[in-house]
Write an enzyme that holds these catalytic residues in place. Structure first.
Site, mmCIF file in Angstrom:
data_model
loop_
_atom_site.group_PDB
_atom_site.id
_atom_site.type_symbol
_atom_site.label_atom_id
_atom_site.label_comp_id
_atom_site.label_asym_id
_atom_site.label_seq_id
_atom_site.Cartn_x
_atom_site.Cartn_y
_atom_site.Cartn_z
ATOM 1 N N GLU A 157 0.876 -1.192 0.000
ATOM 2 C CA GLU A 157 0.000 0.000 0.000
ATOM 3 C C GLU A 157 0.903 1.230 0.000
ATOM 4 O OE1 GLU A 157 -3.082 0.193 3.026
ATOM 5 O OE2 GLU A 157 -2.787 2.350 3.239
ATOM 6 N N GLU A 162 -2.214 11.402 3.202
ATOM 7 C CA GLU A 162 -3.245 11.193 4.211
ATOM 8 C C GLU A 162 -3.186 12.377 5.152
ATOM 9 O OE1 GLU A 162 -4.097 6.825 5.548
ATOM 10 O OE2 GLU A 162 -1.940 7.139 5.541
#
Lengths: 278, 619
Positions: A157, A162
């Protein structure tokens, strides 16, 4: 459908800007950035042009719907929909993902290129404005295409951007893989000293090749992860697909509070993917 | 090189001087700009910054603020300590004061006042803010209920539209009361102005962010209220901030219909037509608006002509109204009627909207209308009726059991948009078997086709000859008890031992009776009547003798003040009265009575008189 454009990034002027940036925001930066010049060829993009209220282009994006397994593995509170109220074009060249509160229920959206587009190596970038407020968790990220066969975290990932809504001045770039996932990933943050990521657009990018993944904000390199930096298997030699979502609550960010303003929007100007021209 | 330059300057100095002089002469007044105020951002860092003063608020503990050299943020040299008193502290009820500068500061380059704070316990600071200059405080900004903990934390007071803040003197102020009756201490340090990029998304609102519409008339004015301001703080949470109206720039879409001034006061100037009132703070549009639908020039209800002594008024500017509990009871759950009462040039009008039924209550005390004959009410339906409407009037008597009388009136379409003056005999109210304790008047839309109406001049009256007894109590006195020596009044404690009916051989029958629950002194068949004060009074520091009196049949009335001797002087009262009459007689009128030693009063004349609120008062 995708016209191939040749663009060259990291010319000399950005270097000067970077030096200035480094001077101003020197706290956790290297004093000087020397990056090799590369020529990128556009391989895939969505500029999100179209009429207001339209869902994102179905030839490029698929939806994740519902509450996932255990709040998408993170105890997230939102229900993902494919409703234009949660995800649609704004008519001004942007895609808007909107997290909505309906009493104690939250709806939002998560879109992905899984099954439609994936690429190994290259430059992946998005220009966007984040939502804000405690419990808001927007992300621009990627998963290995083989997730269906090997599962997570073996698939790998790459979180290009974020943000925790209670810290609207900090973004995080992270990779999760076997042996370094969940609460123990390889990660670094980039903070604005006197600004926020939620009221101006910023460009978030990674440049990824067989040796390393470089993380950028506004073309400033703030993190380089090389093969040797990973405390486990390097699983980044296969195609990855792209995801965009706004989560509400969850283990990473905590619960929204009574002071969290709703609705909250992530506004995405474009997503572009390049391959290095050799 | 240098020598050369000096030589050149020496050689040409006179010419240079002349040039400078000419340049000075050519400068005209428009070039002279006021010297900007200093833009020093620091208020209190390690002590008072230059020019900073402190003043405690009245009623607060004057010593609440002190400079602390021990407890400081980040080991700086000094902080500001505030000691909030316990409840009941004789020094003051709270801690509060202003930090201000003698001359202004230019703060237009900053968007926030920030500080670090902690307290010796978790506490709520009732009010902290910016812009209190002990004067007009035009650009005040405050945060109410700021929670502080025992750890140092940074706090931010956002400043909307700093471009206005070019000459500010009020740097910081606070007002903090005890927590649950107990005092505590808190500290503030690093108090300064900053230009923050970490506060964002300001949202402003007028009328609480709502879009409102109002029907109005020329002459009506109202303040735009519900001013709100919310900022998103660096932690992503929204913080409500109270900001002064002066930050809002109000605008009217049609000044020929309604204007709005800088304070947010809307004045309807014309019409018929619509005007939308909106506001901005800086370049941000405030949420919410007021749409004025002006009907044009208001047609007032006919002015009542009945003399006040025949009237018990519930709602009218022509009379003194009796106490009314409410003009709209908002009776749940079935009532839909709302109130949008207004005033035109000082004349108040009830306005009921979204009408189905609505009640007015006047039960404290109830009205004894036994001696009266009619209900008067003026109503006006501003909308257009498409068919006949019926409005039902219900009178409710709260006696031993409730008694309700009803009267229904048909209104034709032609009668809408004009005042309808109704004089309804009590005998027309079916079922109204008693009216000694009237307590409610209810309006009902019988058919359901009256969207709303105005009402004015609601009163009970008698058609008979002038009543011989007051229908209403004397007006309630408004003077402070500290400035009064009272002889007879429900509003003040009387001089103890005062005898209202001493036997001086008079023929007068004097008694105390209740009118609307209010004690009233009645002197029937007056020839004379003395009042013996409980003790001699020194009223030399008083200015007036106040008396309320009422008589329908007296043709001669005097009041006397008496000091030992006896020394007595009369003052003539005008009779008969038309309703209650209030008089303030200058005590100098009673010379040569010794005002240092007043022992008695006396009334002399004829007829039946009613008296109330007899007292001496200061100027």
């Amino acid at each position: 459908m995708n016209t191939i454009k040749n663009i060259t990034v990291h010319k000399r002027i950005p270097y000067i800007l970077m030096i200035m940036l480094a001077a101003f925001w020197g706290c956790e930066r290297d004093a000087f950035q020397k990056l090799e010049e590369r020529t990128w060829q556009l391989t895939w993009s969505d500029e999100f042009d179209g009429q207001a209220g339209q869902l994102p282009d179905a030839t490029k994006w698929a939806f994740d719907i519902g509450t996932g397994d255990g709040g998408w593995g993170n105890a997230e509170l939102q229900t993902y929909t494919n409703s234009p109220a949660n995800v649609s074009l704004d008519g001004g060249g942007n895609l808007v993902i909107t997290a909505i509160q309906e009493s104690n229920r939250f709806t939002s959206a998560r879109i992905k290129t899984q099954g439609l587009f994936a690429q190994k190596y290259g430059r992946f970038e998005a220009r966007l404005k984040t939502p804000y407020g405690p419990g808001m968790w927007p992300a621009f990220w990627m998963l290995g295409e083989n997730i269906g066969t090997v599962g997570w975290p073996q698939c790998g990932e790459i979180d290009i951007m974020e943000l925790r809504g209670q810290e609207p001045h900090i973004i995080h770039g992270t990779i999760h893989g076997p042996g370094y996932s969940g609460g123990n990933p390889v990660s670094k943050s980039y903070a604005l000293k006197n600004g926020r990521f939620d009221f101006n657009f910023h460009l978030y990018a990674i440049e990824w090749d067989e040796d390393k993944i470089d993380f950028f904000v506004d073309d400033y390199l703030y993190q380089r992860i090389e093969r040797k930096d990973v405390p486990g298997e390097w699983v980044y030699d296969q195609p990855f697909f792209i995801l965009l979502n706004v989560a509400v609550g969850g283990n990473y960010v905590g619960f929204p509070t009574a002071q969290t303003p709703f609705p909250q929007k992530m506004i995405i100007d474009f997503v572009r993917v390049y391959q290095e021209a050799k | 090189m240098e020598t050369n330059m000096i030589d050149i300057i020496k050689k040409y100095l006179p010419i240079i001087l002349v040039a400078v002089l000419f340049a000075a002469c050519e400068r005209d007044l428009e070039d002279l700009k006021p010297v900007p105020f200093p833009s020093n951002p620091e208020v209190f860092i390690d002590g008072f910054t230059a020019g900073l003063n402190y003043a405690a608020f009245g009623g607060s503990v004057p010593t609440a603020f002190d400079v602390d050299n021990k407890v400081t943020w980040n080991n700086s040299k000094a902080s500001m300590r505030f000691d909030v008193p316990n409840a009941g502290d004789p020094q003051g009820a709270y801690a509060g004061g202003v930090f201000f500068t003698g001359s202004g500061r230019d703060l237009s380059g900053y968007n926030a006042l920030t500080f670090w704070a902690k307290a010796n316990q978790s506490a709520v600071l009732d009010l902290v803010g910016f812009g209190n200059d002990l004067g007009p405080s035009t650009y005040q900004v405050t945060i109410s209920g700021l929670s502080v903990s025992t750890a140092w934390k940074k706090y931010i007071i956002p400043l909307p539209d700093p471009s206005k803040l070019t000459a500010e003197r009020g740097m910081f102020f606070y007002s903090v009361g005890p927590a649950d009756g107990k005092g505590f201490s808190f500290w503030i340090d690093e108090l300064k102005f900053e230009n923050l990029g970490t506060i964002a998304h300001p949202q402003f609102g007028i009328l609480e962010g709502q879009d409102q519409t109002e029907t109005s008339f020329v002459g009506v004015s109202k303040m735009i209220g519900g001013l709100t301001s919310i900022y998103n703080m660096p932690t992503g949470v929204n913080q409500a901030v109270n900001i002064a109206p002066a930050y809002f720039e109000f605008n009217s879409s049609a000044p020929s219909v309604a204007t709005v001034d800088a304070s947010g006061k809307v004045s309807v100037t014309g019409g018929p037509g619509n005007a939308v009132i909106t506001a901005k703070v800086g370049d941000k549009t405030a949420k919410g608006s007021l749409t004025i639908q002006s009907v044009g020039v208001f047609q007032p209800a006919p002015v009542p002509t009945r003399t006040p002594d025949r009237v018990i008024s519930i709602f009218s500017n022509a009379y003194t109204n009796v106490p009314v509990n409410y003009y709209n009871g908002y009776w749940a759950p079935y009532q839909t009627t709302l109130s949008a009462d207004f005033a035109v040039n000082g004349d108040h009008v009830l306005h009921y909207t979204n009408f189905n039924f609505v009640g007015i209550e006047f039960s404290s005390p109830t009205i004894n209308a036994s001696a009266l004959t009619h209900l008067h009410v003026d109503i006006f339906i501003p909308g257009t009726l498409t068919a006949n409407a019926q409005i039902r009037f219900e009178l409710v008597d709260f006696g031993s059991t409730n008694v309700t009388g009803t009267f229904t009136r048909t209104i034709t379409p032609a009668q809408s948009q004009q005042w309808i003056s109704l004089d309804i005999p009590f005998s027309s109210f079916s079922g109204l078997t008693r009216r000694s304790s009237l307590a409610q008047l209810i309006f009902v839309d019988v058919i359901g086709n009256i969207p709303g109406f105005y009402a004015d001049n609601i009163y009970f009256y008698t058609e008979a000859a002038q009543p011989s007894v007051p229908l209403t109590a004397a007006p309630a006195p408004a003077h402070s008890a500290a400035n009064v020596i009272s002889v007879f009044s429900d509003a003040y404690a009387a001089i103890p031992g005062t005898d209202l009916t001493p036997n001086w051989g008079q023929a007068t029958a004097t008694s105390v009776m209740q009118i609307q629950g209010n004690n009233t002194l009645r002197m029937a068949g007056l020839n004379y009547q003395g009042i013996q004060l409980g003790t001699s009074q020194n009223v030399s520091s008083m200015g007036f003798l106040h008396i309320d009196y009422w008589t329908a049949n007296s043709t001669q009335l005097k009041v006397f003040l008496i000091s030992p001797g006896p020394v007595e002087t009369a003052y003539t009262l005008t009779v008969p009265t038309n309703g209650w009459r209030s008089i303030d007689i200058p005590l100098s009128s009673f010379a040569p009575v010794n005002l240092g030693d007043v022992i008695q009063l006396k009334f002399e004349g004829n007829g039946d008189i009613y008296l109330d609120n007899i007292y001496f008062r200061r100027n």
